[in-house]
Design an enzyme around this catalytic site. Structure first.
Site, PDB file in Angstrom:
ATOM      1  CB  SER A 146      -0.848  -0.013   1.283  1.00  0.00           C
ATOM      2  OG  SER A 146      -1.444   1.247   1.508  1.00  0.00           O
ATOM      3  CE1 TYR A 159      -4.298  -1.882   5.145  1.00  0.00           C
ATOM      4  CE2 TYR A 159      -3.251   0.193   4.568  1.00  0.00           C
ATOM      5  CZ  TYR A 159      -3.896  -0.973   4.191  1.00  0.00           C
ATOM      6  OH  TYR A 159      -4.128  -1.227   2.856  1.00  0.00           O
TER       7      TYR A 159
END
Ligand code: NAD
Length: 263
Positions: A146, A159
């Site tokens: 990501s 995350y």
């Protein structure tokens, strides 16, 4: 459009009952691979994912349902695929979850769950699938990281930690396999409109008392292009990374983020 022939290759895509993973499974099936689907979901969602990938001309995919919050399930997943379908040539780690909370309120339970699914499961699937790739001197490992592998935005402690870790894991595996026919790379998307992001838009809409459409427009405006990345575009990059042209692409974190990282 670039066409990669993956006939004879076996691909496992974790988290392919939904979103980016499903688009990747569909694309690899279209490229000729025997695709193994994986992920959670209602039986109807899983059946729809199987039919979707099956429509792309490859053999009808099998689905595996390991819950990756359990580390033993990640290892057994690889064994199950090898025993029922065959040795894995292409491993795409796409399963992922998000939890949004200030670090001071982030529960250990949510932290552990995010790290387990987004990072530890990838470590375990790679550890278990890599030896057979090395035996045959060909393999592709592609981790869906990501932009959070590079940036730290508020409220995404677990995350960001998991995606920074996934990029580090990618580089180490790439270094360890550099003199072989196995490559390991990461793809780092920006905003892609999938159920994972729709849940974040819903939460923003509720927090700011605005409509879903308004919250969606605000969210995507943080991407310089002003557009969502399409799951099919991420899948196209994965397909390229599986091609012979990508034999010497090793250890990269390849951004696909509408210009976010260029800022
Ligand atoms: P999604 O919610 O649509 O799909 C997630 C997939 O992971 C599903 O198949 C789900 O069943 C599976 N999964 C979740 N928890 C699991 C568990 N405990 N055990 C097994 N499988 C589990 O999400 P998505 O947006 O397609 O995300 C896919 C990957 O892309 C994730 O790793 C995510 O972090 C990454 N990513 C997404 C975006 C985005 O904007 N959507 C951006 C960058 C990176």
């Amino acid at each position: 459009m670039l066409h990669t022939s993956l006939e004879g290759r076996i691909a496992l895509v974790t988290g392919s009952t939904s979103g980016i993973g499903l688009a990747i499974a569909r694309r690899l099936a279209r490229d000729g691979a025997t695709v193994c689907l994986h992920g959670l979901g209602e039986p109807s969602q899983i059946e729809a994912a199987i039919s979707d990938a099956a429509a792309q001309t490859a053999p009808r995919p099998r689905h595996f349902g390991a819950n990756l919050t359990d580390p033993t399930a990640a290892t057994s997943l690889i064994e199950e695929v090898e025993n029922t379908v065959g040795k894995i040539d292409i491993l795409v780690n796409s399963a992922g979850i998000q939890h949004v909370s200030p670090v001071t309120e982030f529960s250990l339970e949510r932290w552990n769950a995010v790290l387990a699914v987004n990072l530890t499961a990838a470590f375990l699937t790679i550890q278990r699938a890599l030896p057979a790739m090395l035996d045959r001197n060909w393999g592709r490992i592609i981790n869906i990281a990501s932009v959070s592998a590079y940036f730290g935005v508020p409220n995404k402690a677990a995350y960001a930690a998991s995606k920074h870790g996934l990029l580090g894991l990618t580089k180490v595996v790439s270094s360890e396999t550099a003199r072989t026919g196995v490559t390991c790379n990461a793809v780092c998307p920006g905003w892609v409109l999938t159920p994972l992001v729709e849940r974040q838009i819903e939460a923003r809409a509720a927090r700011d008392a605005v409509s879903f459409e308004t919250a969606r427009a605000e969210l995507v405006s943080s991407q310089p292009s002003g557009q969502f990345v399409k799951p099919e575009q991420v899948a196209g990059l994965v397909s390229f990374l599986c091609s012979p042209d990508a034999d010497e692409v090793r250890g990269v974190g390849w951004n696909m983020d509408g210009g976010r990282s260029a800022r």
